[in-house]
Design a protein around this motif. Structure first.
Motif, PDB file in Angstrom:
ATOM      1  N   SER A 161      45.297  -8.376  50.300  1.00 37.88           N
ATOM      2  CA  SER A 161      46.473  -7.820  49.624  1.00 37.88           C
ATOM      3  C   SER A 161      46.553  -8.290  48.181  1.00 37.88           C
ATOM      4  O   SER A 161      47.079  -7.594  47.310  1.00 37.88           O
ATOM      5  CB  SER A 161      47.753  -8.218  50.363  1.00 37.88           C
ATOM      6  N   ASN A 162      46.011  -9.493  47.919  1.00 36.23           N
ATOM      7  CA  ASN A 162      46.029 -10.050  46.573  1.00 36.23           C
ATOM      8  C   ASN A 162      44.894  -9.523  45.696  1.00 36.23           C
ATOM      9  O   ASN A 162      44.739  -9.947  44.558  1.00 36.23           O
ATOM     10  CB  ASN A 162      45.965 -11.583  46.631  1.00 36.23           C
ATOM     11  N   ALA A 163      44.111  -8.613  46.260  1.00 31.60           N
ATOM     12  CA  ALA A 163      42.988  -8.062  45.490  1.00 31.60           C
ATOM     13  C   ALA A 163      43.488  -7.270  44.289  1.00 31.60           C
ATOM     14  O   ALA A 163      42.797  -7.145  43.277  1.00 31.60           O
ATOM     15  CB  ALA A 163      42.126  -7.170  46.379  1.00 31.60           C
ATOM     16  N   GLY A 164      44.695  -6.737  44.413  1.00 34.19           N
ATOM     17  CA  GLY A 164      45.276  -5.973  43.302  1.00 34.19           C
ATOM     18  C   GLY A 164      45.518  -4.524  43.690  1.00 34.19           C
ATOM     19  O   GLY A 164      44.881  -3.984  44.603  1.00 34.19           O
ATOM     20  N   LYS A 165      46.430  -3.895  42.997  1.00 33.52           N
ATOM     21  CA  LYS A 165      46.753  -2.499  43.257  1.00 33.52           C
ATOM     22  C   LYS A 165      45.538  -1.619  42.993  1.00 33.52           C
ATOM     23  O   LYS A 165      44.870  -1.753  41.966  1.00 33.52           O
ATOM     24  CB  LYS A 165      47.929  -2.053  42.389  1.00 33.52           C
TER      25      LYS A 165
ATOM     26  N   VAL B 140      42.695  -1.645  44.223  1.00 33.57           N
ATOM     27  CA  VAL B 140      41.384  -2.284  44.365  1.00 33.57           C
ATOM     28  C   VAL B 140      40.971  -2.153  45.828  1.00 33.57           C
ATOM     29  O   VAL B 140      41.684  -2.603  46.726  1.00 33.57           O
ATOM     30  CB  VAL B 140      41.411  -3.774  43.963  1.00 33.57           C
TER      31      VAL B 140
ATOM     32  N   LYS C 207      37.154   0.441  41.412  1.00 30.16           N
ATOM     33  CA  LYS C 207      37.046  -1.006  41.503  1.00 30.16           C
ATOM     34  C   LYS C 207      37.128  -1.451  42.961  1.00 30.16           C
ATOM     35  O   LYS C 207      38.000  -1.001  43.708  1.00 30.16           O
ATOM     36  CB  LYS C 207      38.157  -1.679  40.686  1.00 30.16           C
TER      37      LYS C 207
ATOM     38  N   ASN D  56      45.501  -0.995  49.158  1.00 33.10           N
ATOM     39  CA  ASN D  56      46.948  -1.170  49.000  1.00 33.10           C
ATOM     40  C   ASN D  56      47.643  -1.446  50.335  1.00 33.10           C
ATOM     41  O   ASN D  56      48.702  -0.896  50.642  1.00 33.10           O
ATOM     42  CB  ASN D  56      47.566   0.074  48.331  1.00 33.10           C
TER      43      ASN D  56
END
Length: 288
Positions: free
Chosen positions: A44-48, A50, A82, A103
Motif C-alpha cells: 500500500s505504501n508503494a504509492g498511488k 504504482v 511504474k 491502489n
C-alpha cells in the motif's frame, strides 16, 4: 465390553502427535496471515498508481519461470507504467502467478490484469493496427497463451521431469529434490484434463513444431508481431517463447527457437534488448 483406549500408551502417543501437529498448523496459519498483513502495508505504501507485480523469483537465464509473469512485466514496461516486484507471495487471489496489487486492489490472471491496466492507465499499444490485424493478433495471442504454454509445461514438468528446467533456476538443493516430485504428478493430471496429456511425447513435440512454425510464418520478416511497432500480443508471445529460449537449456525444445525456427530466437533477443536492457542485472544471480 469396550476397552478404555484413553489409557492405552499408543492412543495417548498418537493423540499427542495429532495435537502437536494441530498446534503447529495453527501457528503457521497465524504467522502466514501476519506476514501477509505486514506485506500488504508495504504494498500500500508503494504509492498511488504504482503496480506491485507479484511473481516467482528470478531465474539464472530468464527473468521468470512463469511465461505469464514475463508477459505482464513486458506490458508494464511497454506501457511505461511504474511498478515494483514482490516475490514473497507469488500466488494471488485466484491461486495463479502472477498477480498485482494496484491502489489496494488485488487482481489475478494475466489477461485480466492487462485489461485492468489498459482501462486504468488509458493505454493503447495497438492503435497502429486496423480491426482485422487486431483480430489476427488476438488469435496469435491465444495460440501463445494456450498452445505454447501447454506443450511447454507438459514437457518441462512431466515428460522431462524438470531435468532441463532445473538447470535454469537457482533453487536450493532441497527444492531441486522436491520440486519435480510435486510438479510431475500435478502437471500430468492437468495435462490429461486439458487433452494434450493423452498424446505421446513424439506427438506433443509435433504439436510444438507445428505451432512454432506457424508463429514463425506469421512473424515473417517483421521485427515484431505488431509489425514495425510492438503490440499487446507481443507481450504474450515473448512471455511464452522466453521459456523455450532461456528455460529449456540444452534441449530439443530450446532448439525449436534457436535452430529449427531461428527467427523466433532472434525475435526473443530483439524483445529482450529493447524492453529489458537491464535483463542480465535482473537475473538470479545477476550477470555482467
Amino acid at each position: 465390553m469396550w476397552s478404555d483406549l484413553s489409557n492405552q500408551p499408543a492412543f495417548v502417543a498418537v493423540t499427542s502427535v495429532v495435537a502437536g501437529l494441530s498446534v503447529i498448523w495453527v501457528f503457521r496459519k497465524i504467522a502466514k496471515k501476519h506476514k501477509r498483513s505486514k506485506l500488504r502495508k508495504q504494498w500500500s505504501n508503494a504509492g498511488k498508481d504504482v503496480v506491485v507485480l507479484h511473481q516467482f523469483v528470478r531465474g539464472k537465464y530468464c527473468i521468470n519461470l512463469s511465461p505469464y509473469a514475463v508477459k505482464v512485466e513486458t506490458f508494464l514496461r511497454l506501457a511505461n507504467i511504474k511498478y515494483i516486484v514482490d516475490s514473497e507471495i507469488p500466488f494471488g487471489p485466484k491461486g495463479k502467478c502472477p498477480w498485482i496489487t494496484l491502489n489496494g486492489e488485488e487482481l489475478g490472471d494475466s489477461e485480466m490484469i492487462i485489461q485492468k491496466l489498459i482501462d486504468h492507465f488509458k493505454v493503447d499499444l495497438d492503435n497502429h493496427l486496423d480491426t482485422r490485424r487486431k483480430a489476427q493478433l488476438e488469435t496469435v495471442r491465444i495460440t501463445a497463451d494456450e498452445f505454447v504454454f501447454w506443450f511447454v509445461v507438459t514437457w518441462r514438468y512431466w515428460l522431462d521431469g524438470c531435468k532441463s528446467f532445473l538447470k535454469s533456476q537457482s533453487f536450493s538443493s532441497f527444492l531441486n529434490f522436491v520440486f519435480p516430485l510435486f510438479m510431475k504428478k500435478g502437471i500430468k493430471v492437468k495435462a490429461r484434463y486439458q487433452g494434450i496429456g493423452h498424446h505421446t511425447p513424439d506427438e506433443i513435440y509435433g504439436i510444438a513444431k507445428s505451432t512454432c512454425r506457424a508463429l514463425a510464418d506469421v512473424l515473417g520478416d517483421d521485427p515484431y508481431f505488431g509489425g514495425e511497432q510492438l503490440s499487446t500480443a507481443d507481450c504474450s508471445v515473448f512471455g511464452q517463447l522466453s521459456q523455450l529460449m532461456w528455460n529449456a537449456p540444452d534441449s530439443h525444445y530450446e532448439a525449436l527457437v534457436t535452430e529449427m525456427y531461428p527467427s523466433l530466437g532472434a525475435y526473443c533477443n530483439r524483445m529482450k534488448e529493447k524492453i529489458f536492457p537491464d535483463w542480465y542485472k535482473l537475473l538470479n544471480p545477476p550477470m555482467e
